[in-house]
Design a protein around this motif. Structure first.
Motif, PDB file in Angstrom:
ATOM      1  N   LEU A 859     -45.090   4.913  -1.761  1.00 51.12           N
ATOM      2  CA  LEU A 859     -46.513   5.220  -1.729  1.00 51.12           C
ATOM      3  C   LEU A 859     -47.387   3.968  -1.696  1.00 51.12           C
ATOM      4  O   LEU A 859     -48.605   4.061  -1.595  1.00 51.12           O
ATOM      5  N   LEU A 860     -46.768   2.798  -1.800  1.00 51.31           N
ATOM      6  CA  LEU A 860     -47.541   1.556  -1.831  1.00 51.31           C
ATOM      7  C   LEU A 860     -48.238   1.256  -0.515  1.00 51.31           C
ATOM      8  O   LEU A 860     -49.151   0.430  -0.456  1.00 51.31           O
ATOM      9  N   SER A 861     -47.829   1.953   0.550  1.00 54.51           N
ATOM     10  CA  SER A 861     -48.500   1.761   1.838  1.00 54.51           C
ATOM     11  C   SER A 861     -49.932   2.299   1.817  1.00 54.51           C
ATOM     12  O   SER A 861     -50.676   2.116   2.781  1.00 54.51           O
ATOM     13  N   ALA A 862     -50.310   2.974   0.733  1.00 54.41           N
ATOM     14  CA  ALA A 862     -51.702   3.438   0.604  1.00 54.41           C
ATOM     15  C   ALA A 862     -52.678   2.279   0.511  1.00 54.41           C
ATOM     16  O   ALA A 862     -53.857   2.430   0.860  1.00 54.41           O
ATOM     17  N   PHE A 863     -52.210   1.126   0.058  1.00 49.92           N
ATOM     18  CA  PHE A 863     -53.098  -0.023  -0.134  1.00 49.92           C
ATOM     19  C   PHE A 863     -53.141  -0.886   1.126  1.00 49.92           C
ATOM     20  O   PHE A 863     -52.163  -0.939   1.877  1.00 49.92           O
ATOM     21  N   PRO A 864     -54.250  -1.560   1.372  1.00 53.63           N
ATOM     22  CA  PRO A 864     -54.380  -2.367   2.596  1.00 53.63           C
ATOM     23  C   PRO A 864     -53.293  -3.430   2.712  1.00 53.63           C
ATOM     24  O   PRO A 864     -52.824  -3.977   1.707  1.00 53.63           O
ATOM     25  N   ASP A 865     -52.919  -3.696   3.943  1.00 55.02           N
ATOM     26  CA  ASP A 865     -51.907  -4.725   4.196  1.00 55.02           C
ATOM     27  C   ASP A 865     -52.351  -6.062   3.604  1.00 55.02           C
ATOM     28  O   ASP A 865     -53.521  -6.451   3.718  1.00 55.02           O
ATOM     29  N   GLY A 866     -51.414  -6.734   2.989  1.00 51.18           N
ATOM     30  CA  GLY A 866     -51.678  -8.047   2.428  1.00 51.18           C
ATOM     31  C   GLY A 866     -52.157  -8.032   0.994  1.00 51.18           C
ATOM     32  O   GLY A 866     -52.259  -9.100   0.366  1.00 51.18           O
ATOM     33  N   THR A 867     -52.473  -6.854   0.446  1.00 50.23           N
ATOM     34  CA  THR A 867     -52.929  -6.790  -0.943  1.00 50.23           C
ATOM     35  C   THR A 867     -51.769  -7.099  -1.885  1.00 50.23           C
ATOM     36  O   THR A 867     -50.729  -6.449  -1.813  1.00 50.23           O
ATOM     37  N   PRO A 868     -51.893  -8.075  -2.772  1.00 42.85           N
ATOM     38  CA  PRO A 868     -50.804  -8.371  -3.717  1.00 42.85           C
ATOM     39  C   PRO A 868     -50.572  -7.166  -4.645  1.00 42.85           C
ATOM     40  O   PRO A 868     -51.524  -6.587  -5.169  1.00 42.85           O
ATOM     41  N   ILE A 869     -49.311  -6.804  -4.829  1.00 37.81           N
ATOM     42  CA  ILE A 869     -48.943  -5.686  -5.694  1.00 37.81           C
ATOM     43  C   ILE A 869     -47.918  -6.184  -6.702  1.00 37.81           C
ATOM     44  O   ILE A 869     -46.886  -6.740  -6.326  1.00 37.81           O
ATOM     45  N   ARG A 870     -48.201  -5.970  -7.983  1.00 39.09           N
ATOM     46  CA  ARG A 870     -47.314  -6.469  -9.033  1.00 39.09           C
ATOM     47  C   ARG A 870     -47.014  -5.353 -10.025  1.00 39.09           C
ATOM     48  O   ARG A 870     -47.918  -4.637 -10.458  1.00 39.09           O
ATOM     49  N   ARG A 871     -45.748  -5.244 -10.413  1.00 31.80           N
ATOM     50  CA  ARG A 871     -45.346  -4.356 -11.501  1.00 31.80           C
ATOM     51  C   ARG A 871     -45.192  -5.225 -12.751  1.00 31.80           C
ATOM     52  O   ARG A 871     -44.297  -6.064 -12.814  1.00 31.80           O
ATOM     53  N   ILE A 872     -46.067  -5.002 -13.724  1.00 29.28           N
ATOM     54  CA  ILE A 872     -46.109  -5.889 -14.884  1.00 29.28           C
ATOM     55  C   ILE A 872     -46.378  -5.077 -16.148  1.00 29.28           C
ATOM     56  O   ILE A 872     -46.680  -3.889 -16.089  1.00 29.28           O
ATOM     57  N   THR A 873     -46.277  -5.720 -17.289  1.00 31.12           N
ATOM     58  CA  THR A 873     -46.589  -5.069 -18.562  1.00 31.12           C
ATOM     59  C   THR A 873     -48.090  -5.034 -18.783  1.00 31.12           C
ATOM     60  O   THR A 873     -48.859  -5.739 -18.096  1.00 31.12           O
ATOM     61  N   LEU A 874     -48.512  -4.257 -19.767  1.00 31.85           N
ATOM     62  CA  LEU A 874     -49.937  -4.165 -20.077  1.00 31.85           C
ATOM     63  C   LEU A 874     -50.480  -5.521 -20.520  1.00 31.85           C
ATOM     64  O   LEU A 874     -51.579  -5.916 -20.108  1.00 31.85           O
ATOM     65  N   ASP A 875     -49.742  -6.236 -21.343  1.00 27.37           N
ATOM     66  CA  ASP A 875     -50.211  -7.554 -21.792  1.00 27.37           C
ATOM     67  C   ASP A 875     -50.435  -8.481 -20.607  1.00 27.37           C
ATOM     68  O   ASP A 875     -51.441  -9.218 -20.554  1.00 27.37           O
ATOM     69  N   GLU A 876     -49.496  -8.457 -19.662  1.00 26.04           N
ATOM     70  CA  GLU A 876     -49.651  -9.314 -18.479  1.00 26.04           C
ATOM     71  C   GLU A 876     -50.853  -8.873 -17.640  1.00 26.04           C
ATOM     72  O   GLU A 876     -51.601  -9.711 -17.099  1.00 26.04           O
ATOM     73  N   ALA A 877     -51.045  -7.556 -17.512  1.00 25.91           N
ATOM     74  CA  ALA A 877     -52.179  -7.051 -16.736  1.00 25.91           C
ATOM     75  C   ALA A 877     -53.495  -7.487 -17.361  1.00 25.91           C
ATOM     76  O   ALA A 877     -54.451  -7.864 -16.661  1.00 25.91           O
ATOM     77  N   ILE A 878     -53.566  -7.467 -18.687  1.00 22.10           N
ATOM     78  CA  ILE A 878     -54.795  -7.862 -19.374  1.00 22.10           C
ATOM     79  C   ILE A 878     -55.104  -9.328 -19.124  1.00 22.10           C
ATOM     80  O   ILE A 878     -56.261  -9.713 -18.898  1.00 22.10           O
TER      81      ILE A 878
END
Length: 896
Positions: A859-878
């Protein structure tokens, strides 16, 4: 200075200001003071909610503003009110209460002189004094009686004039260089040339070419990414065509926000306001406009108490309104909410009871004025629902447009789904009964039945009078007041109530159990039990007995028009034409109910999805009935709208829903046309790689409400506000808001929430846009309808993957649409729309956070090409949110 104290209550505390200064108080003391002494407030409903004192009332500054400056808007916050009044805004919460006294004094001082909205103020003030409006003593003390009297509402409003019918549009062809030149003029010579916009305009122009085949429009499907500039891209060829062909182009949207935005954009076409009013008209459904007859009834005693005060303030507004639009027009959206549910909806025509030329205010009617203005306009800004209603059963057949632009085209499928559906429910049936019979028993009000509305026809035409009598008698078999309570007690009255009782019983027997009574229950209309089958026959007979005289009456009215008796003047003819249209609508509705009842115990129709439902909200049932939707609603849309048009542009940033053009063709209705649609796609020009990122948080557990609330609070704090929080369930939204509002307020970060704050969604967005440190929580309406460019929106947080809600209708379409692939397309479109709220112009930046470890990679193709996508923890996101470039200026300003 006023002798009254001012009260300010926020999540950060409560303050009282009087002649001795300002002090912080506890909730109990604030309630005691407010109960004993009239206090100055800014939004009593909001302040009362913060105090936990729903009955809070006093001297509301918003009511005073609506009186002094009708048809002007102010953001209903201290900062917004200061901007509207030209005052210095309070710098902190503890400075708000003194400011409220200053703002009150400033508005009252205005009344002592001349100002643009003075006319009518003295007359209204006298009536408001008799109604015991809290501000009335101060207002009447400041206002002097005008010399020579003053014109009031009904004498002030202009009358519309009937014009000659507009000829059919000429057949013209637009030259490519002319389209390019018009686009350059609209964008301005100093604007940067955007290749995507230029190509978009050239492609959209093909919809305005002469039609080649009957029932086959020139159809352009255009997916234009955010920032392409599609509004001016289609306005360029549309405006050229209207001038060359002398025809109207209807630009249709889904949200009222885009309608307002389009109105502003047309200033580039017609800089002169007077010319713009003549050339550009905004149209909405009848239920959006003030009904002058309903208002007159309210002013003459039809409303009591607080509702009567609202009627007076609405009358002040109506005298200065540009178009009488009560929903999204120049009536401040916060005004009706100040009076809770006391009367605002009764001031519009929500039941289709208009008597047209029989109304004494017909020549001044806002709705009729808009209809006639649109007949001669170049650009008509409408909405999808109105376009479909007008095409299916509208009265304006002579001025039906031949060219359309459907912006927000990804919503056409759901708009058609709603328009072409049928629902035999208690709420729908009782409305038709009331429309036919009029007031019954001790009921009061302006409502009139068929016999009263068509008394002259009944006396002239014996057969028509007999049809009216038969319709009134047959309508008494429909549900009446108290029907739902009788169903719950197992004691329905009449054949239709008996059918609904059988529906309710079967739903509770078969629907999936749900501990939360806030959700609707439903089950397929398949293998009905004996009780439902037995109830279907008498109910069908009762409805058949109603539809026959309605059809017969419509035919008799047509005959009366043809005979043109001596008593039929122009107004009478218009009234009868309106009655014919209304009768056709009701007969069509009852006919659809009969088809739905015939389905009980009979074979299924593969074109439709039928089900039974019990609708519930806030822990209680509110409706019961049978429902029918088209499996593919784009089919009736293509038949009634597209095939009648000569050309149409359907455009959106997410038209293909993350799929291919087959998806766009199917959901737009293009597959039901003989010719092929023209396809166009252009990606957004924004640099998403450096201006945005997607953060998928992996350690917030699904179903953990405290953990979800903690995540929202920490992310909003990290972003210093400026956050749009999106939810898929109202219950979770409310739970999160309750846990974090006070915590954020202590840090000086205001939090507003749809379905929590007693204020309309449009005003909530205005409040959010006006304060870079504010945040807003909401559901679907905010995912698709928010345009907040700049610093006010720098973080979007979604609670989880927005999967479609399981339902009978969704299950049927899922099966027909490819199973899980159908679900994926819906989710991709929703994610793309939500992400699209973040970057609205080239210098915007921010982060999109999804609080779901279960986000599938497909489903990640929903976002525009070239947009950085990261799977991270909440602390890292903050940490990443705290480091956003758009956050630093807000933090520095707050520190200063």
């Amino acid at each position: 200075m006023l002798p009254h104290p001012a009260l300010h209550a926020s999540h950060g505390g409560i303050w009282i200001a009087d002649g001795d200064g300002c002090r912080a108080v506890g909730r109990g003391e604030a309630i005691r003071i407010a109960a004993d002494t009239p206090v100055i407030l800014l939004g009593a409903s909001i302040a009362g909610q913060r105090l936990g004192y729903a009955e809070l009332s006093g001297l509301d500054l918003l009511e005073l503003f609506a009186f002094v400056y009708p048809a002007r808007f102010a953001v209903p916050t201290p900062k917004g009110l200061a901007a509207a009044l030209g005052l210095t805004p309070p710098a902190s919460d503890d400075a708000v209460a003194p400011f409220l006294r200053e703002a009150a004094a400033a508005m009252l001082a205005t009344l002592d002189g001349d100002w643009p909205e003075r006319e009518g103020a003295w007359t209204a003030a006298q009536t408001l004094f008799r109604l015991r409006w809290p501000w009335a003593p101060q207002v009447t003390a400041c206002l002097s009686k005008p010399q020579g009297g003053e014109r009031w509402l009904f004498s002030r409003l202009p009358e519309w004039e009937e014009g000659a019918p507009r000829p059919a549009p000429r057949t013209v062809t637009l030259a490519d260089d002319a389209v390019a030149d018009r686009l350059a003029r609209l964008t301005g010579t100093a604007a940067e040339t955007r290749e995507g916009q230029r190509r978009f305009a050239a492609t959209a122009a093909q919809a305005f070419a002469p039609r080649r085949m009957r029932d086959t429009p020139n159809l352009v499907l255009a997916e234009a990414g955010t920032g392409i500039g599609k509004t001016l891209g289609y306005l360029a060829p549309a405006s050229l065509w209207t001038e060359a062909a002398d025809g109207a182009v209807w630009v249709s949207t889904f949200t009222k926000a885009l309608q307002r935005q389009l109105g502003h954009e047309t200033a580039r076409l017609y800089p002169d306001p007077a010319e713009r009013r003549a050339r550009v008209v905004t149209r909405k459904g009848r239920e959006n406009y003030l009904c002058l007859l309903n208002l007159e009834d309210a002013l003459q005693g039809g409303f009591q108490g607080r509702a009567a005060i609202l009627a007076q303030l609405v009358a002040r507004w109506a005298a200065y309104s540009a178009d009488g639009d009560m929903v999204g027009g120049d009536l401040p959206g916060w005004l009706p909410t100040l009076f809770r549910r006391n009367g605002s909806t009764a001031l519009t025509d929500r039941r289709g009871e208009c008597i047209y030329a029989g109304c004494p205010h017909y020549r001044k009617c806002f709705i009729e004025r808009a209809a006639r203005a649109s007949a001669n306009a170049n650009i008509v800004i409408a909405n999808h629902a109105l376009v479909m209603v007008n095409a299916a059963r509208g009265r304006e057949t002579a001025t039906r447009p031949t060219r359309y632009v459907f912006d927000e085209g990804h919503h056409l499928f759901e708009a058609a789904d709603s328009m072409f559906a049928a629902a035999l429910t208690g709420a729908e049936a009782i409305e038709i009964r009331r429309w036919v019979t009029g007031p019954e028993g001790t009921a009061r009000g302006r409502r009139r039945g068929l016999a009263a509305r068509l008394s002259d026809v009944a006396s002239y035409d014996e057969e028509g009078g007999r049809a009216i009598t038969q319709a009134v008698e047959a309508a008494r078999a429909l549900p009446s007041d108290g029907w739902l309570a009788r169903l719950q007690e197992g004691a329905p009255f009449g054949p239709v109530e008996a059918l609904l009782g059988a529906v309710r019983g079967l739903v509770y027997a078969r629907a999936a159990k749900d501990d939360d009574a806030g959700y609707a229950l439903e089950t397929e209309l398949a293998e009905p039990d004996a009780a439902l089958v037995d109830a279907a026959g008498p109910a069908g007979a009762a409805l058949d007995a109603l539809v026959r005289p309605l059809v017969a009456l419509g035919r008799r009215l047509e005959a009366v028009l043809a005979e043109a008796p001596d008593w039929m003047d122009g107004p009478a003819r218009a009234r009868i034409e309106g009655a014919i249209a209304s009768l056709g609508w009701r007969a069509e509705t009852v006919g659809a109910w009969l088809a739905l009842i015939a389905r009980i115990g009979g074979p299924a129709d593969p074109d439709f999805v039928d089900w039974l439902a019990v609708d519930r909200a806030e822990g209680r049932e509110w409706d019961v009935g049978l429902h029918r939707h088209w499996l593919d609603p784009s089919r009736p849309f293509a038949e009634t709208v597209l095939k009648q048009a000569h050309g149409a542009v359907i455009t959106s940033a997410t038209l293909r829903a993350g799929g291919d053009w087959d998806v766009a063709d199917a959901r737009s209705g293009a597959v039901h046309l003989e010719g092929s649609a023209i396809h166009f796609a252009a990606q957004s020009p924004f640099d998403y790689a450096s201006r945005a990122e997607v953060l998928i948080v992996t350690d917030v557990k699904r179903g953990d409400l405290p953990g979800l609330a903690n995540a929202y609070a920490r992310l909003i704090l990290a972003a210093e506000g400026g956050t749009l929080g999106l939810f898929t369930a109202i219950r979770r939204l409310r739970g999160v808001h309750a846990r974090i509002a006070d915590r954020l307020a202590r840090e000086g970060l205001p939090l507003a929430a749809q379905h929590v704050d007693p204020i309309d969604t449009g005003t909530l967005v205005d409040i959010f846009r006006d304060d870079p440190r504010a945040s807003l929580l909401g559901t679907d309406a905010l995912r698709d309808g928010v345009d907040v460019p700049g610093r006010s929106l720098r973080l979007v947080v979604m609670e989880g993957v927005p999967w479609p809600k399981p339902s009978v209708l969704h299950a049927a379409r899922r099966m027909a649409g490819g199973g899980s692939a159908y679900d994926d397309r819906i989710v991709r479109a929703r994610l793309a729309q939500a992400f699209g709220r973040l970057i609205r112009r080239a210098d915007d930046s921010g982060a999109f956070v999804l609080l779901s470890a279960a986000m599938p990679s497909r489903l990640l193709s929903a976002f525009p090409d070239g947009t950085p996508i990261r799977r991270i923890t909440l602390d890292e996101a903050i940490e990443r949110v705290r480091a956003l470039p758009s956050v630093a200026p807000i933090r520095q300003k707050a520190g200063a």
